[in-house]
Scaffold this active site. Structure first.
Site, PDB file in Angstrom:
ATOM      1  N   ARG A   1       1.004  -1.298  -0.005  1.00 57.01           N
ATOM      2  CA  ARG A   1      -0.029   0.046  -0.088  1.00 57.01           C
ATOM      3  C   ARG A   1       0.683   1.170   0.140  1.00 57.01           C
ATOM      4  O   ARG A   1       0.389   2.320  -0.630  1.00 57.01           O
ATOM      5  CB  ARG A   1      -1.044   0.079   1.400  1.00 57.01           C
TER       6      ARG A   1
ATOM      7  N   ASP B   1       1.879 -22.091  15.411  1.00 57.82           N
ATOM      8  CA  ASP B   1       2.642 -21.302  14.900  1.00 57.82           C
ATOM      9  C   ASP B   1       3.955 -22.340  14.449  1.00 57.82           C
ATOM     10  O   ASP B   1       4.503 -22.203  13.123  1.00 57.82           O
ATOM     11  CB  ASP B   1       3.296 -20.222  15.567  1.00 57.82           C
TER      12      ASP B   1
ATOM     13  N   GLU C   1      14.169 -22.442  20.251  1.00 54.44           N
ATOM     14  CA  GLU C   1      14.616 -21.218  19.602  1.00 54.44           C
ATOM     15  C   GLU C   1      15.201 -20.289  20.897  1.00 54.44           C
ATOM     16  O   GLU C   1      14.353 -20.494  21.839  1.00 54.44           O
ATOM     17  CB  GLU C   1      13.349 -20.596  19.032  1.00 54.44           C
TER      18      GLU C   1
ATOM     19  N   LYS D   1      10.133 -21.064  22.470  1.00 55.08           N
ATOM     20  CA  LYS D   1      10.705 -19.875  22.321  1.00 55.08           C
ATOM     21  C   LYS D   1      11.416 -19.629  23.692  1.00 55.08           C
ATOM     22  O   LYS D   1      11.130 -20.232  24.703  1.00 55.08           O
ATOM     23  CB  LYS D   1       9.690 -18.607  21.828  1.00 55.08           C
TER      24      LYS D   1
ATOM     25  N   LYS E   1      14.566 -26.635   4.005  1.00 59.47           N
ATOM     26  CA  LYS E   1      15.852 -26.743   4.614  1.00 59.47           C
ATOM     27  C   LYS E   1      16.803 -28.157   4.282  1.00 59.47           C
ATOM     28  O   LYS E   1      15.985 -29.097   4.151  1.00 59.47           O
ATOM     29  CB  LYS E   1      15.720 -26.822   6.376  1.00 59.47           C
TER      30      LYS E   1
ATOM     31  N   HIS F   1       8.653 -23.400   5.350  1.00 60.93           N
ATOM     32  CA  HIS F   1      10.048 -23.240   4.826  1.00 60.93           C
ATOM     33  C   HIS F   1      10.701 -24.361   5.538  1.00 60.93           C
ATOM     34  O   HIS F   1      11.841 -24.514   4.974  1.00 60.93           O
ATOM     35  CB  HIS F   1      10.389 -21.727   5.228  1.00 60.93           C
TER      36      HIS F   1
ATOM     37  N   HIS G   1       5.546 -27.081  10.774  1.00 63.15           N
ATOM     38  CA  HIS G   1       6.792 -27.510  10.801  1.00 63.15           C
ATOM     39  C   HIS G   1       7.206 -28.593  11.196  1.00 63.15           C
ATOM     40  O   HIS G   1       7.761 -29.755  10.755  1.00 63.15           O
ATOM     41  CB  HIS G   1       8.028 -26.480  11.378  1.00 63.15           C
TER      42      HIS G   1
ATOM     43  N   LYS H   1       2.511 -19.439   5.526  1.00 65.03           N
ATOM     44  CA  LYS H   1       1.912 -20.014   6.684  1.00 65.03           C
ATOM     45  C   LYS H   1       1.576 -18.883   7.526  1.00 65.03           C
ATOM     46  O   LYS H   1       2.483 -17.861   7.469  1.00 65.03           O
ATOM     47  CB  LYS H   1       2.562 -21.047   7.200  1.00 65.03           C
TER      48      LYS H   1
HETATM   49  C1  BG6 Z   1       8.338 -19.544  11.713  1.00 65.88           C
HETATM   50  C2  BG6 Z   1       7.706 -19.036  12.812  1.00 65.88           C
HETATM   51  O1  BG6 Z   1       7.326 -20.188  10.767  1.00 65.88           O
HETATM   52  O2  BG6 Z   1       9.460 -20.187  11.899  1.00 65.88           O
HETATM   53  C3  BG6 Z   1       8.458 -18.484  13.718  1.00 65.88           C
HETATM   54  O3  BG6 Z   1       6.381 -18.083  12.842  1.00 65.88           O
HETATM   55  C4  BG6 Z   1       9.753 -19.295  13.998  1.00 65.88           C
HETATM   56  O4  BG6 Z   1       7.779 -18.022  14.790  1.00 65.88           O
HETATM   57  C5  BG6 Z   1      10.451 -19.589  12.808  1.00 65.88           C
HETATM   58  O5  BG6 Z   1      10.680 -18.408  14.752  1.00 65.88           O
HETATM   59  C6  BG6 Z   1      11.312 -20.410  13.022  1.00 65.88           C
HETATM   60  O6  BG6 Z   1      12.151 -20.749  11.747  1.00 65.88           O
HETATM   61  P1  BG6 Z   1      13.688 -20.894  11.952  1.00 65.88           P
HETATM   62  O7  BG6 Z   1      13.983 -21.352  10.249  1.00 65.88           O
HETATM   63  O8  BG6 Z   1      14.491 -19.929  12.248  1.00 65.88           O
HETATM   64  O9  BG6 Z   1      13.719 -22.397  12.538  1.00 65.88           O
END
Ligand code: BG6
Length: 513
Positions: A67, A253, A234, A358, A200, A196, A258, A166
């Site tokens: 935007r 999330d 994380e 986290k 990897k 994603h 994942h 996602k």
């Molecule tokens: C994302 C989540 O899909 O993946 C995040 O929304 C998370 O909360 C992230 O931190 C982790 O990805 P990676 O590649 O850093 O392990």
């Protein structure tokens, strides 16, 4: 149509990228949400690497759409700044950046306004020979409306594809609705739902490990494996995404996508081939075979946690409730532990322990295959309890590699003493080349028309079908997140959950190291 190449060409693996042979078709890549964090942090650096490796031809363009009223020059300046910030200094090359930004442009687009797409339509023109990608790096509730607008504006050309970030919805109902709306505009074969983790390197290596080696498959079942652990730890907190995260939590999330995707690759049957739908069909069967965690099961088979203030690597960090964007009380979980089971012949009765959180002490993702003990020990003084069962650790990140724990004879004369030793395969030592970021491979797979590493509609829906009863159970039985200190391994209940089964988490001190 796919080009059938899931894994990189042998020449690349040997360190001599055959860029010419991997070059993709000409494209226009439109990033909707072009000024967002994901675009600058992940998507543009990924496209930069593909550009610098010669994968992209001279006609291909990248167009930021959002935007904000920016000129092309303003946008290019922001792109250069962001590349400086997010690329390792050694990969930032002035000349390559200059040629990269020449293919970048910007079109101010109000995604929700019916007239908002006119400028983009004029910019893209009517070239039907180019692949046209719409990458929707926006909130999921906009996916359906944006697709509708794309159709109305006549932007859905024969080679058009849409990429959805996602999360696809926040529960089964919203996911079904998004899939319905997007499916009303694009064929399923033109819809790329990104997870994603599937991009990897080490996650793809699970396929190579299992199906390019004869060694493991015969013992890859509950007769020989005691249990499997999947950990995604994380150190980061909310990274400025408090608003989104507080409505999501770790189950939505991370687990719904994942962790379940990794579980699928570990647990699925061998597909007959990599092309077409083989891998996705097999993953779907795993999702459908997951034993539901319903009602009171949530109390014994799940753990929710939320971090409190603590320290990571000696650095003090605030608690979840004091993070920017979190106001007042919150029952959002930042940690989840689960005991899952896959009900089929291969895995019946064998638990998969999953945990993610986290503000844990390290950033590390790994899969641990814990084999059963030998049936009988022939070694004097070594009962079964002293022979450590074999363990295969697949390190997804960092220090990507595989580690096979074996019992060996300690060198020396006299009696026969046994000790556990580890066979280490470090990918960086072995391949001595840069590990591409997950997005690099996935963004080019969209142009190639290769959907193997993307989630299909039915997979996303099956994953929600399994997660939703857990969310409902937490609600019904008032399962609140248990506090844990930032820098710890989550609530003690996660340890208790696995210890109740007479097992323990793979040595925390070793995770990721
Ligand atoms: C994302 C989540 O899909 O993946 C995040 O929304 C998370 O909360 C992230 O931190 C982790 O990805 P990676 O590649 O850093 O392990």
């Amino acid at each position: 149509m796919t080009d059938g190449t899931l894994l990189d060409t042998p020449s690349r693996l040997l360190g001599s990228p055959a860029a010419g042979s991997r070059r993709v078709a000409s494209f226009d890549y439109v990033v909707v949400g072009g000024t967002g964090d994901l675009t600058f942090r992940k998507l543009l650096p990924a496209l930069y690497y593909s550009h610098s490796e010669g994968l992209i031809d001279g006609k291909s363009r990248i167009i930021g759409a959002s935007r904000s009223e920016l000129s092309g020059d303003d946008y290019r300046t922001r792109v250069v700044e962001s590349l400086k910030r997010f690329l390792p200094a050694s990969d930032y090359d002035e000349d390559t950046v200059a040629s990269f930004v020449r293919r970048i442009d910007y079109v101010a687009t109000d995604a929700t306004d019916p007239d908002g797409w006119r400028n983009l339509a004029a910019f893209l023109g009517e070239d039907d020979t180019k692949v046209r990608v719409f990458y929707l790096a926006t909130s999921p509730d906009l996916f359906g409306p944006i697709c509708q607008r794309l159709k109305e504006a006549g932007l859905v050309s024969p080679l058009a594809r849409v990429v959805l970030e996602k999360p696809i919805g926040r529960d089964l109902k919203t996911a079904l609705e998004i899939n319905r709306q997007v499916g009303a505009v694009f064929e399923e074969s033109a819809i790329y739902r990104i997870d994603h983790y599937l991009g990897k390197e080490t996650v793809q290596n699970l396929l190579a490990l299992r199906f390019a080696n004869a060694l493991f498959e015969p013992v890859w079942n509950s007769r020989y494996i005691d249990h499997i652990q999947i950990t995604v730890a994380e150190t980061v907190g909310l990274e400025g995404r408090g608003g989104y995260y507080n409505r999501s939590g770790a189950l939505r999330d991370m687990v719904q996508n994942h962790l379940l995707q990794m579980l699928c690759l570990v647990a699925m049957e061998p597909p007959s081939h990599l092309e077409n739908e083989g891998v996705r069909d097999e993953k779907l069967k795993v999702l459908r075979a997951l034993d539901p965690i319903c009602g009171q099961d949530v109390i014994h088979r799940t753990v929710r946690g939320q971090y409190r203030a603590g320290a990571i690597n000696g650095q003090a960090v605030p608690g979840y409730l004091d993070e920017p964007g979190i106001e007042g009380e919150s029952n959002t979980e930042t940690f989840v532990g689960l005991r899952a089971e896959v009900h089929n012949w291969r895995w019946a009765g064998m638990p998969f322990y999953i945990r993610t959180g986290k503000r844990l002490p390290v950033k590390a993702s790994e899969v641990v295959i814990q084999f059963r003990p030998v049936p009988h020990s022939i070694f004097p003084g070594y009962g079964n309890d002293k022979l450590q069962p074999n363990k295969l650790v697949v390190r997804v990140q960092p220090n990507e590699g595989m580690h096979l724990h074996l019992m060996t004879k300690e060198p020396g004369p006299g009696g026969l003493r046994l000790r556990e030793a580890v066979l280490n395969l470090s990918f960086s030592d072995t391949f001595k080349q840069r590990f591409p970021d997950a997005y690099e491979r996935l963004l080019m797979d969209v142009v190639r028309g290769n959907p193997t590493l993307f989630m299909r509609r039915d997979e996303v829906e099956a994953a929600w079908r399994w997660c939703e009863p857990i969310l409902d159970g937490w609600e019904e039985y008032s399962v609140k997140p248990k506090p844990y200190m930032a820098g710890s391994w989550g609530p003690s209940a996660a340890v208790a959950m696995i210890e109740r089964d007479g097992r323990s988490w793979h040595d925390d001190a070793a995770v990721g190291r």
